[in-house]
Every structure is written in structure tokens, then in C-alpha cells.
Design a protein around this motif. Structure first.
Motif, PDB file in Angstrom:
ATOM      1  N   LYS A  25       0.814  -1.212   0.000  1.00 50.33           N
ATOM      2  CA  LYS A  25       0.000   0.000   0.000  1.00 50.33           C
ATOM      3  C   LYS A  25       0.852   1.270   0.000  1.00 50.33           C
ATOM      4  N   GLY A  26       2.119   1.161   0.375  1.00 57.61           N
ATOM      5  CA  GLY A  26       3.011   2.314   0.309  1.00 57.61           C
ATOM      6  C   GLY A  26       3.192   2.846  -1.101  1.00 57.61           C
ATOM      7  N   GLU A  27       2.972   1.982  -2.100  1.00 61.06           N
ATOM      8  CA  GLU A  27       3.085   2.413  -3.494  1.00 61.06           C
ATOM      9  C   GLU A  27       2.022   3.444  -3.856  1.00 61.06           C
ATOM     10  N   ILE A  28       0.941   3.467  -3.104  1.00 63.28           N
ATOM     11  CA  ILE A  28      -0.112   4.464  -3.344  1.00 63.28           C
ATOM     12  C   ILE A  28       0.462   5.868  -3.166  1.00 63.28           C
ATOM     13  N   LEU A  29       1.386   6.002  -2.212  1.00 56.85           N
ATOM     14  CA  LEU A  29       1.974   7.315  -1.942  1.00 56.85           C
ATOM     15  C   LEU A  29       2.700   7.863  -3.176  1.00 56.85           C
ATOM     16  N   PHE A  30       3.409   6.976  -3.883  1.00 57.35           N
ATOM     17  CA  PHE A  30       4.085   7.391  -5.116  1.00 57.35           C
ATOM     18  C   PHE A  30       3.066   7.929  -6.113  1.00 57.35           C
ATOM     19  N   LEU A  31       1.957   7.217  -6.269  1.00 63.86           N
ATOM     20  CA  LEU A  31       0.906   7.616  -7.198  1.00 63.86           C
ATOM     21  C   LEU A  31       0.318   8.973  -6.809  1.00 63.86           C
ATOM     22  N   VAL A  32       0.094   9.168  -5.512  1.00 65.60           N
ATOM     23  CA  VAL A  32      -0.497  10.425  -5.045  1.00 65.60           C
ATOM     24  C   VAL A  32       0.476  11.589  -5.223  1.00 65.60           C
ATOM     25  N   VAL A  33       1.749  11.363  -4.918  1.00 68.46           N
ATOM     26  CA  VAL A  33       2.756  12.419  -5.116  1.00 68.46           C
ATOM     27  C   VAL A  33       2.852  12.775  -6.597  1.00 68.46           C
ATOM     28  N   LEU A  34       2.888  11.763  -7.449  1.00 65.97           N
ATOM     29  CA  LEU A  34       2.917  11.994  -8.897  1.00 65.97           C
ATOM     30  C   LEU A  34       1.694  12.790  -9.337  1.00 65.97           C
ATOM     31  N   TRP A  35       0.540  12.450  -8.804  1.00 60.67           N
ATOM     32  CA  TRP A  35      -0.726  13.122  -9.114  1.00 60.67           C
ATOM     33  C   TRP A  35      -0.646  14.604  -8.746  1.00 60.67           C
ATOM     34  N   TRP A  36      -0.188  14.899  -7.545  1.00 56.94           N
ATOM     35  CA  TRP A  36      -0.080  16.294  -7.090  1.00 56.94           C
ATOM     36  C   TRP A  36       0.944  17.063  -7.922  1.00 56.94           C
ATOM     37  N   ILE A  37       2.083  16.444  -8.227  1.00 59.07           N
ATOM     38  CA  ILE A  37       3.104  17.114  -9.038  1.00 59.07           C
ATOM     39  C   ILE A  37       2.539  17.433 -10.419  1.00 59.07           C
ATOM     40  N   MET A  38       1.870  16.465 -11.033  1.00 58.28           N
ATOM     41  CA  MET A  38       1.271  16.672 -12.343  1.00 58.28           C
ATOM     42  C   MET A  38       0.270  17.823 -12.299  1.00 58.28           C
ATOM     43  N   TYR A  39      -0.571  17.833 -11.300  1.00 59.72           N
ATOM     44  CA  TYR A  39      -1.590  18.868 -11.162  1.00 59.72           C
ATOM     45  C   TYR A  39      -0.937  20.249 -11.021  1.00 59.72           C
ATOM     46  N   LEU A  40       0.082  20.338 -10.179  1.00 58.44           N
ATOM     47  CA  LEU A  40       0.747  21.617  -9.944  1.00 58.44           C
ATOM     48  C   LEU A  40       1.517  22.098 -11.168  1.00 58.44           C
ATOM     49  N   VAL A  41       2.161  21.187 -11.888  1.00 56.60           N
ATOM     50  CA  VAL A  41       2.894  21.568 -13.104  1.00 56.60           C
ATOM     51  C   VAL A  41       1.919  22.058 -14.174  1.00 56.60           C
ATOM     52  N   ILE A  42       0.823  21.342 -14.361  1.00 59.20           N
ATOM     53  CA  ILE A  42      -0.172  21.779 -15.351  1.00 59.20           C
ATOM     54  C   ILE A  42      -0.746  23.135 -14.944  1.00 59.20           C
ATOM     55  N   SER A  43      -0.997  23.322 -13.653  1.00 59.30           N
ATOM     56  CA  SER A  43      -1.506  24.608 -13.172  1.00 59.30           C
ATOM     57  C   SER A  43      -0.514  25.735 -13.443  1.00 59.30           C
ATOM     58  N   ALA A  44       0.772  25.464 -13.291  1.00 64.66           N
ATOM     59  CA  ALA A  44       1.795  26.478 -13.563  1.00 64.66           C
ATOM     60  C   ALA A  44       1.854  26.793 -15.058  1.00 64.66           C
ATOM     61  N   VAL A  45       1.860  25.752 -15.887  1.00 67.87           N
ATOM     62  CA  VAL A  45       1.917  25.943 -17.342  1.00 67.87           C
ATOM     63  C   VAL A  45       0.694  26.708 -17.838  1.00 67.87           C
ATOM     64  N   GLU A  46      -0.417  26.469 -17.209  1.00 67.62           N
ATOM     65  CA  GLU A  46      -1.675  27.122 -17.557  1.00 67.62           C
ATOM     66  C   GLU A  46      -1.563  28.655 -17.460  1.00 67.62           C
ATOM     67  N   ARG A  47      -0.687  29.146 -16.617  1.00 69.22           N
ATOM     68  CA  ARG A  47      -0.538  30.588 -16.390  1.00 69.22           C
ATOM     69  C   ARG A  47       0.314  31.288 -17.443  1.00 69.22           C
ATOM     70  N   PHE A  48       0.952  30.523 -18.339  1.00 72.69           N
ATOM     71  CA  PHE A  48       1.846  31.109 -19.335  1.00 72.69           C
ATOM     72  C   PHE A  48       1.467  30.672 -20.738  1.00 72.69           C
ATOM     73  N   PRO A  49       0.362  31.202 -21.267  1.00 72.54           N
ATOM     74  CA  PRO A  49      -0.107  30.757 -22.590  1.00 72.54           C
ATOM     75  C   PRO A  49       0.894  31.006 -23.714  1.00 72.54           C
ATOM     76  N   GLN A  50       1.782  31.972 -23.542  1.00 74.15           N
ATOM     77  CA  GLN A  50       2.736  32.258 -24.611  1.00 74.15           C
ATOM     78  C   GLN A  50       3.711  31.103 -24.840  1.00 74.15           C
ATOM     79  N   ILE A  51       3.811  30.144 -23.891  1.00 72.65           N
ATOM     80  CA  ILE A  51       4.707  28.995 -24.105  1.00 72.65           C
ATOM     81  C   ILE A  51       3.968  27.799 -24.699  1.00 72.65           C
ATOM     82  N   TRP A  52       2.651  27.902 -24.834  1.00 74.31           N
ATOM     83  CA  TRP A  52       1.870  26.790 -25.370  1.00 74.31           C
ATOM     84  C   TRP A  52       2.126  26.650 -26.868  1.00 74.31           C
ATOM     85  N   ASN A  53       2.082  25.410 -27.337  1.00 74.08           N
ATOM     86  CA  ASN A  53       2.142  25.141 -28.765  1.00 74.08           C
ATOM     87  C   ASN A  53       0.712  25.230 -29.269  1.00 74.08           C
TER      88      ASN A  53
END
Length: 158
Positions: free
Chosen positions: A58-86
Motif C-alpha cells: 500500500k506504500g506504493e499508493i503514496l508514489f501515485l499520489v505524489v505523482l498526481w499532485w506534481i502533475m496537477y501543480l505543473v499543469i496549473s503552472a503551465v496554464e498561467r503562461f499561454p505564450q509557451i503553449w504550442n
């Protein structure tokens, strides 16, 4: 020098952002509160038909949750800079607001879809349940259908 573009969040953005964040916080609290009640061995991989094909601690769930939060935060950051979007289309002064608004909708809606996907998977992992044969096709239709919808809208922004 490229100018900084700011696309303000509208009501639809705020609703989707709120739903996604509520899912993440809710599932994270569910994990914290219920951690001791989860079995030591949980499903950690599902096949295309949604059947469990690998078990792990069940400790592997923690990896999944950390990955989930990192993904969410990175997408949220990228969302703020439309000039870098393709964008896929030529951005001009005349279409800039429409292009970036359309892309923001796409990013925010895809983030919500992926967040809901992770939430569903994590809860099923803790309950040791298969995802079901419907899960993969529905997820793929949602992701690619959403992308197709916004890309078609984007192409019409020219």
C-alpha cells in the motif's frame, strides 16, 4: 521580445478548477484518514480491460499520489503562461484572445478529466476493486474527445 499574455479565469474555469482541487483534497484526506484500514497488498496495475494484473504494497499508493499532485501543480503552472503553449495555429493580434481562451479551456478541462481519473483509480486501489472493462474506453473517449473538440474550436479561431 514576446509579451506576457494573461488569460483571466472565468466562471467555467473556476468551477472546473474547484472540482479538480476538491477531488484531490478529498482523496488525499480519504487516504490520510483511512490509511490504517487499507490492506497491506493492493492492486497497483490494471490491464486494458480494467482487471488487476499486479499487486503491491500500500506504500506504493503514496508514489501515485505524489505523482498526481506534481502533475496537477505543473499543469496549473503551465496554464498561467499561454505564450509557451504550442497553439497549432498562427497567433495574431486579432485572434490572440480567442486562441488562448480556447487553449485554456482545453488545458483546464483535460486537467479535470485526468484528476477525476486518478481519483477513481486511487479509491479503487484502496478498495482492491477492478476498474471495469468500461474504464479504459471511457477515459480515452473523454480525453481524446475533449482534445478534438477544443482543437476543432482552435482551428476555427484563425
Amino acid at each position: 521580445m514576446e509579451t506576457v499574455v494573461k488569460i483571466r479565469s472565468n466562471l467555467a474555469d473556476k468551477i472546473m478548477q474547484g472540482l479538480g482541487l476538491a477531488l484531490m483534497v478529498g482523496v488525499s484526506l480519504y487516504l490520510i484518514i483511512g490509511w490504517s484500514s487499507f490492506p497491506d497488498k493492493v492492486p497497483m496495475h490494471y490491464g486494458a480491460a480494467g482487471e488487476i494484473d499486479r499487486w503491491g504494497g500500500k506504500g506504493e499508493i503514496l508514489f501515485l499520489v505524489v505523482l498526481w499532485w506534481i502533475m496537477y501543480l505543473v499543469i496549473s503552472a503551465v496554464e498561467r503562461f499561454p505564450q509557451i503553449w504550442n497553439t497549432g495555429v498562427k497567433v495574431t493580434a486579432a485572434n490572440q484572445a480567442r486562441v488562448y481562451r480556447t487553449l485554456k479551456y482545453m488545458v483546464v478541462s483535460l486537467k479535470l478529466i485526468v484528476t477525476a481519473d486518478f481519483a477513481y483509480m486511487i479509491v479503487n486501489i484502496t478498495l482492491c476493486r477492478p476498474l471495469g472493462g468500461w474504464f479504459t474506453p471511457v477515459f480515452l473517449v473523454l480525453v481524446f474527445g475533449d482534445m478534438a473538440f477544443w482543437i476543432i474550436r482552435l482551428v476555427r479561431c484563425r
